[in-house]
Scaffold this motif. Structure first.
Motif, mmCIF file in Angstrom:
data_model
loop_
_atom_site.group_PDB
_atom_site.id
_atom_site.type_symbol
_atom_site.label_atom_id
_atom_site.label_comp_id
_atom_site.label_asym_id
_atom_site.label_seq_id
_atom_site.Cartn_x
_atom_site.Cartn_y
_atom_site.Cartn_z
ATOM 1 N N ASN A 6 0.849 -1.196 0.000
ATOM 2 C CA ASN A 6 0.000 0.000 0.000
ATOM 3 C C ASN A 6 0.881 1.240 0.000
ATOM 4 N N ALA A 7 0.698 2.081 -1.006
ATOM 5 C CA ALA A 7 1.443 3.343 -1.062
ATOM 6 C C ALA A 7 0.505 4.470 -0.661
ATOM 7 N N THR A 11 1.850 6.782 -6.315
ATOM 8 C CA THR A 11 1.768 5.488 -6.976
ATOM 9 C C THR A 11 3.146 4.846 -6.961
ATOM 10 N N VAL A 12 3.160 3.567 -6.707
ATOM 11 C CA VAL A 12 4.415 2.835 -6.578
ATOM 12 C C VAL A 12 4.690 2.095 -7.888
ATOM 13 N N ASP A 13 5.954 2.082 -8.328
ATOM 14 C CA ASP A 13 6.262 1.408 -9.589
ATOM 15 C C ASP A 13 6.419 -0.097 -9.389
ATOM 16 N N LYS A 14 6.265 -0.841 -10.484
ATOM 17 C CA LYS A 14 6.260 -2.307 -10.442
ATOM 18 C C LYS A 14 7.580 -2.880 -9.932
ATOM 19 N N LYS A 15 8.693 -2.237 -10.261
ATOM 20 C CA LYS A 15 10.000 -2.733 -9.817
ATOM 21 C C LYS A 15 10.094 -2.760 -8.297
ATOM 22 N N LEU A 16 9.575 -1.730 -7.640
ATOM 23 C CA LEU A 16 9.610 -1.665 -6.181
ATOM 24 C C LEU A 16 8.690 -2.732 -5.574
ATOM 25 N N SER A 37 1.447 -10.523 4.711
ATOM 26 C CA SER A 37 2.112 -9.308 5.195
ATOM 27 C C SER A 37 1.512 -8.088 4.505
ATOM 28 N N ASP A 38 1.460 -7.001 5.254
ATOM 29 C CA ASP A 38 0.999 -5.721 4.727
ATOM 30 C C ASP A 38 2.170 -4.753 4.769
ATOM 31 N N VAL A 39 2.438 -4.099 3.644
ATOM 32 C CA VAL A 39 3.535 -3.140 3.564
ATOM 33 C C VAL A 39 2.940 -1.772 3.247
ATOM 34 N N PHE A 40 3.284 -0.789 4.072
ATOM 35 C CA PHE A 40 2.807 0.580 3.855
ATOM 36 C C PHE A 40 4.004 1.466 3.532
ATOM 37 N N PHE A 74 13.284 3.546 -0.384
ATOM 38 C CA PHE A 74 12.349 2.498 0.034
ATOM 39 C C PHE A 74 13.039 1.134 0.084
ATOM 40 N N GLU A 75 13.936 0.895 -0.878
ATOM 41 C CA GLU A 75 14.638 -0.395 -0.912
ATOM 42 C C GLU A 75 15.437 -0.628 0.371
ATOM 43 N N GLU A 76 16.153 0.408 0.802
ATOM 44 C CA GLU A 76 16.950 0.308 2.031
ATOM 45 C C GLU A 76 16.046 0.059 3.239
#
Length: 100
Positions: A6-7, A11-16, A37-40, A74-76
């Motif tokens: 959930n962003a 909008t979050v890109d597909k790669k992320l 799992s839920d990711v915000f 976000f990756e980190e």
């Protein structure tokens, strides 16, 4: 394991999304009873560079684990969250072994 991403306010890109799915599915190695799992993902409006916030909530039977990390990317933040969850799940698994 089902992963919900959930962003908040962007909008979050597909790669992320793919990166998050790939990283969180690895958690099943440590504890195989993870249900979902839920990711915000949030971006804090500040002048600081570390304004990306990731909250990960994972559901296991009888418990929920929540981890929140704030980083430059976000990756980190996802990586740090996953590492924290690995430690929590290992503790949970060892705890359930001692009660058997």
């Amino acid at each position: 394991m089902k992963v919900n991403v959930n962003a908040v306010n962007f909008t979050v890109d597909k790669k992320l999304v793919d990166f998050i799915n790939e990283r969180l599915v690895k958690l099943e190695k440590y504890y195989d009873k993870v249900v979902s799992s839920d990711v915000f993902l949030k971006v804090e409006k500040t002048s600081e560079k570390e304004n990306k916030i990731v909250e990960v909530k994972i559901h296991v039977p009888g418990d929920d684990f929540m981890v929140k990390k704030q980083c430059k990317s976000f990756e980190e933040a996802v990586e740090l969250s996953a590492e924290s969850l690995e430690r929590l799940l290992i503790k949970r698994k060892e705890k359930s072994r001692t009660h058997i």
